[in-house]
Every structure is written in C-alpha cells, then in structure tokens.
Design a protein around this motif. Structure first.
Motif, PDB file in Angstrom:
ATOM      1  N   THR A  18      45.869  35.720  39.389  1.00  0.00           N
ATOM      2  CA  THR A  18      44.849  36.754  39.229  1.00  0.00           C
ATOM      3  C   THR A  18      44.314  36.832  37.810  1.00  0.00           C
ATOM      4  O   THR A  18      45.067  36.728  36.831  1.00  0.00           O
ATOM      5  CB  THR A  18      45.388  38.134  39.640  1.00  0.00           C
ATOM      6  OG1 THR A  18      44.361  39.133  39.436  1.00  0.00           O
ATOM      7  CG2 THR A  18      46.626  38.528  38.853  1.00  0.00           C
ATOM      8  N   THR A  23      39.369  42.688  37.164  1.00  0.00           N
ATOM      9  CA  THR A  23      40.045  42.247  38.384  1.00  0.00           C
ATOM     10  C   THR A  23      41.326  43.035  38.614  1.00  0.00           C
ATOM     11  O   THR A  23      41.399  43.870  39.500  1.00  0.00           O
ATOM     12  CB  THR A  23      40.343  40.736  38.316  1.00  0.00           C
ATOM     13  OG1 THR A  23      39.112  40.012  38.159  1.00  0.00           O
ATOM     14  CG2 THR A  23      41.032  40.245  39.577  1.00  0.00           C
ATOM     15  N   PHE A 220      42.374  35.632  42.626  1.00  0.00           N
ATOM     16  CA  PHE A 220      41.430  36.740  42.519  1.00  0.00           C
ATOM     17  C   PHE A 220      40.645  36.630  41.209  1.00  0.00           C
ATOM     18  O   PHE A 220      41.214  36.341  40.158  1.00  0.00           O
ATOM     19  CB  PHE A 220      42.170  38.080  42.520  1.00  0.00           C
ATOM     20  CG  PHE A 220      42.926  38.382  43.776  1.00  0.00           C
ATOM     21  CD1 PHE A 220      42.358  39.173  44.771  1.00  0.00           C
ATOM     22  CD2 PHE A 220      44.213  37.883  43.972  1.00  0.00           C
ATOM     23  CE1 PHE A 220      43.053  39.462  45.932  1.00  0.00           C
ATOM     24  CE2 PHE A 220      44.910  38.166  45.139  1.00  0.00           C
ATOM     25  CZ  PHE A 220      44.337  38.944  46.118  1.00  0.00           C
ATOM     26  N   ASP A 222      36.470  37.711  39.100  1.00  0.00           N
ATOM     27  CA  ASP A 222      35.215  38.476  39.146  1.00  0.00           C
ATOM     28  C   ASP A 222      34.059  37.870  38.357  1.00  0.00           C
ATOM     29  O   ASP A 222      32.917  38.264  38.546  1.00  0.00           O
ATOM     30  CB  ASP A 222      35.454  39.898  38.622  1.00  0.00           C
ATOM     31  CG  ASP A 222      35.670  39.943  37.115  1.00  0.00           C
ATOM     32  OD1 ASP A 222      36.560  39.211  36.604  1.00  0.00           O
ATOM     33  OD2 ASP A 222      34.959  40.700  36.435  1.00  0.00           O
ATOM     34  N   VAL A 237      39.503  35.040  46.498  1.00  0.00           N
ATOM     35  CA  VAL A 237      39.049  36.407  46.757  1.00  0.00           C
ATOM     36  C   VAL A 237      38.240  36.912  45.568  1.00  0.00           C
ATOM     37  O   VAL A 237      38.731  36.946  44.432  1.00  0.00           O
ATOM     38  CB  VAL A 237      40.230  37.355  47.019  1.00  0.00           C
ATOM     39  CG1 VAL A 237      39.727  38.741  47.399  1.00  0.00           C
ATOM     40  CG2 VAL A 237      41.146  36.793  48.108  1.00  0.00           C
ATOM     41  N   MET A 239      36.212  39.999  43.644  1.00  0.00           N
ATOM     42  CA  MET A 239      36.256  41.451  43.549  1.00  0.00           C
ATOM     43  C   MET A 239      34.931  42.052  44.034  1.00  0.00           C
ATOM     44  O   MET A 239      33.890  41.395  43.997  1.00  0.00           O
ATOM     45  CB  MET A 239      36.524  41.875  42.100  1.00  0.00           C
ATOM     46  CG  MET A 239      37.790  41.295  41.505  1.00  0.00           C
ATOM     47  SD  MET A 239      39.270  41.687  42.472  1.00  0.00           S
ATOM     48  CE  MET A 239      39.346  43.480  42.261  1.00  0.00           C
ATOM     49  N   THR A 254      37.108  41.642  48.168  1.00  0.00           N
ATOM     50  CA  THR A 254      37.927  42.845  48.270  1.00  0.00           C
ATOM     51  C   THR A 254      37.219  43.999  47.571  1.00  0.00           C
ATOM     52  O   THR A 254      36.050  43.894  47.197  1.00  0.00           O
ATOM     53  CB  THR A 254      39.329  42.600  47.674  1.00  0.00           C
ATOM     54  OG1 THR A 254      40.151  43.745  47.935  1.00  0.00           O
ATOM     55  CG2 THR A 254      39.283  42.333  46.183  1.00  0.00           C
ATOM     56  N   VAL A 262      42.700  44.287  44.144  1.00  0.00           N
ATOM     57  CA  VAL A 262      43.746  43.267  44.258  1.00  0.00           C
ATOM     58  C   VAL A 262      44.929  43.810  45.037  1.00  0.00           C
ATOM     59  O   VAL A 262      45.431  43.168  45.974  1.00  0.00           O
ATOM     60  CB  VAL A 262      44.193  42.777  42.864  1.00  0.00           C
ATOM     61  CG1 VAL A 262      45.415  41.859  42.985  1.00  0.00           C
ATOM     62  CG2 VAL A 262      43.054  42.053  42.156  1.00  0.00           C
ATOM     63  N   TYR A 265      44.233  44.244  48.817  1.00  0.00           N
ATOM     64  CA  TYR A 265      44.177  42.973  49.535  1.00  0.00           C
ATOM     65  C   TYR A 265      45.574  42.381  49.717  1.00  0.00           C
ATOM     66  O   TYR A 265      45.925  41.891  50.802  1.00  0.00           O
ATOM     67  CB  TYR A 265      43.283  42.001  48.776  1.00  0.00           C
ATOM     68  CG  TYR A 265      42.781  40.858  49.629  1.00  0.00           C
ATOM     69  CD1 TYR A 265      41.581  40.946  50.317  1.00  0.00           C
ATOM     70  CD2 TYR A 265      43.518  39.687  49.745  1.00  0.00           C
ATOM     71  CE1 TYR A 265      41.125  39.903  51.103  1.00  0.00           C
ATOM     72  CE2 TYR A 265      43.072  38.636  50.525  1.00  0.00           C
ATOM     73  CZ  TYR A 265      41.876  38.753  51.207  1.00  0.00           C
ATOM     74  OH  TYR A 265      41.435  37.712  51.991  1.00  0.00           O
TER      75      TYR A 265
END
Length: 272
Positions: A18, A23, A220, A222, A237, A239, A254, A262, A265
């Motif tokens: 992540t 995020t 994850f 952004d 994924v 954001m 998400t 985060v 999800y």
C-alpha cells in the motif's frame, strides 16, 4: 462507496502493498483506529510502497504498534525497520544527475531543483525551493554543483505555475528516457529516479526476496507514481480519491483515504 472485491476471496493472496499518502492515511496524515485495527488483524504481511523518503517514515511508524517494511523513494530504497537496515538502494549517480539537470535547465522554465541523498535521510535544495517545514536534515546548497556532487535516490523538480500533468509531460520529454519521471503531489512537483526504478521494480525485488509472486499481491494507490505497482500486482485497487489515470489501470475502486478505503476493502477481502 467501496466496490466489492472481484477476486477478493482468493486464498493465494500473500501480501498487501500500500501507498501511504492519499491512500493509507487521511488528509491530516493520520492512521485511523479502524485502519490500525485491520492492519493488525491481517493474516498476511503488509509492505509500505511510497514516494516518501526514508526520513519521513518516522511520522507513520509513531502511529503503528510495530513498524512495517518499506519500499521508499518510488522504489529506490528498500528498508527493514526491524534491523534499521537499507536492504537495497538504486540511486541516480552523480554523472547521471549532471546530465539530467542539464537537460532540465535547457528545456524547462520556471523550475527549482532538490535532491534526496544519503538513502533519503537528507535533503538538499536550491535557494528558490519553497520550504514548508524545518528540519536539520534539510539544507540549501551553496553552489549549483553541490546538487550533483553525491548520488541521489531522487531528484525533484518543482514549478510554481505549471499544470501538474503538463509539467510531468514536459519533464519526461526533456529526460528522453535516461531517467524515470513521475508525480505523487497535487502540485507541479515531478519526482525523478534512475532508469528502471519504479514502485513496481522495488516491490518486485522485495517480493522475490520473500518468495511472493505478483499474482499473490494486492496493491492500493492513488497517484501516477502508483501506476507501475498497480499494473504489476495481481490485484490492483484505486482509492476513491485517485487520479483518473490510476483508476484506469485498477481492477477495483475502494472508498477514499478519508473514508478508510484501504481498511474497508481489506476487511471484505480477508473476511475480518
């Protein structure tokens, strides 16, 4: 509203990767209680994959029960907080910095430059660089040559007037492929790394060390600097607050970072 994980029940997911800013943390740079709880309950390890320099991890580590390994500076530095050891570093050499800064000065107007050195533990900047914080590890250079005198894990270029996406395109064209350019800020701030150094490359090295494959990673992010990582990971994924280019490469979207996207999800993925 968070999307339902399309492949969330996969038993073979073995690592969560992540981004941090925009995020994992909120806009006040805080981890929510829900996020802390979910991170602690996960049955798989978590690695931070961030554009942040090494010295900026302290703020996040202070909020966690235990520090997490980190791929820093967009893949240029891989750090083990348990041993306080830099496992790998891929800096821009002094020679490459000379070439890159020359290219930028010739092609890009209205620009200030700075470098992350000493594996991201120190920061040197031109006098025109706008400082928003005070830190003894941050210093102004005495001469232009000081900017390129030592290897740097990241070179930063900032414009006070350009559109952020336009500025990234301009810098990328000026570099001509000799180095990587990306951005993670909402302002016209471009982050430059050695060729081939991306979040994906750094994460791939870390995962290979841990014997985890790309298909076993859920990631994850952004911002544009997350795109290589999200493209590489088996499940990507974006954001809810992500840049449109990030949404375009993601498998799912998400909630926003302000809505614990985060954590929400991951609760669904791992049935927490």
């Amino acid at each position: 509203m968070a999307a339902s994980p399309s492949r969330g029940a996969e038993p073979d997911l073995r690592l969560v990767a992540t981004d941090i800013d925009g995020t994992l943390i909120d806009d006040d740079r805080r981890l929510s209680p829900r996020t802390i709880e979910v991170l602690g309950a996960l049955p798989v390890p978590v690695v931070l994959v961030t554009g942040r320099p090494l010295r900026w991890l302290e703020q996040l580590y202070d909020q966690l029960p235990a520090p997490l390994p980190a791929v820093c500076a967009n893949g240029a530095v891989i750090y083990d907080p348990h041993t306080d050891e830099v496992l790998r570093t891929e800096p821009l050499s002094s020679e490459l910095l000379v070439d890159v800064t020359r290219r930028l000065r010739d092609a890009v107007p209205d620009m200030s430059l700075a470098v992350e050195i000493d594996d991201g533990r120190a920061f040197r900047h031109e006098p025109t660089w706008p400082l928003r914080w005070t830190d003894p590890r941050v210093r102004v250079i005495g001469t232009p040559a000081d900017l390129t005198s030592a290897p740097a894990v990241k070179l930063l270029a900032r414009s006070a007037t350009a559109d952020p996406d336009d500025f990234l395109e301009l810098v990328s064209k000026a570099l001509g492929g000799v180095a990587e350019a990306t951005r993670s800020s909402s302002s016209a701030l471009v982050e430059i790394s050695a060729a081939g150094v991306t979040k994906a490359a750094g994460l791939a090295w870390f995962c290979d060390r841990e014997r985890v494959t790309a298909s076993q990673v859920i990631a994850f992010g952004d911002m544009p600097n997350d795109i290589p990582m999200l493209t590489w990971a088996g499940h990507a994924v974006a954001m809810g607050n992500a840049h449109p280019a990030v949404r375009a490469v993601a498998d799912d979207v998400t909630g926003t970072n302000e809505a614990d996207g985060v954590a929400v999800y991951l609760q669904k993925v791992f049935n927490l």
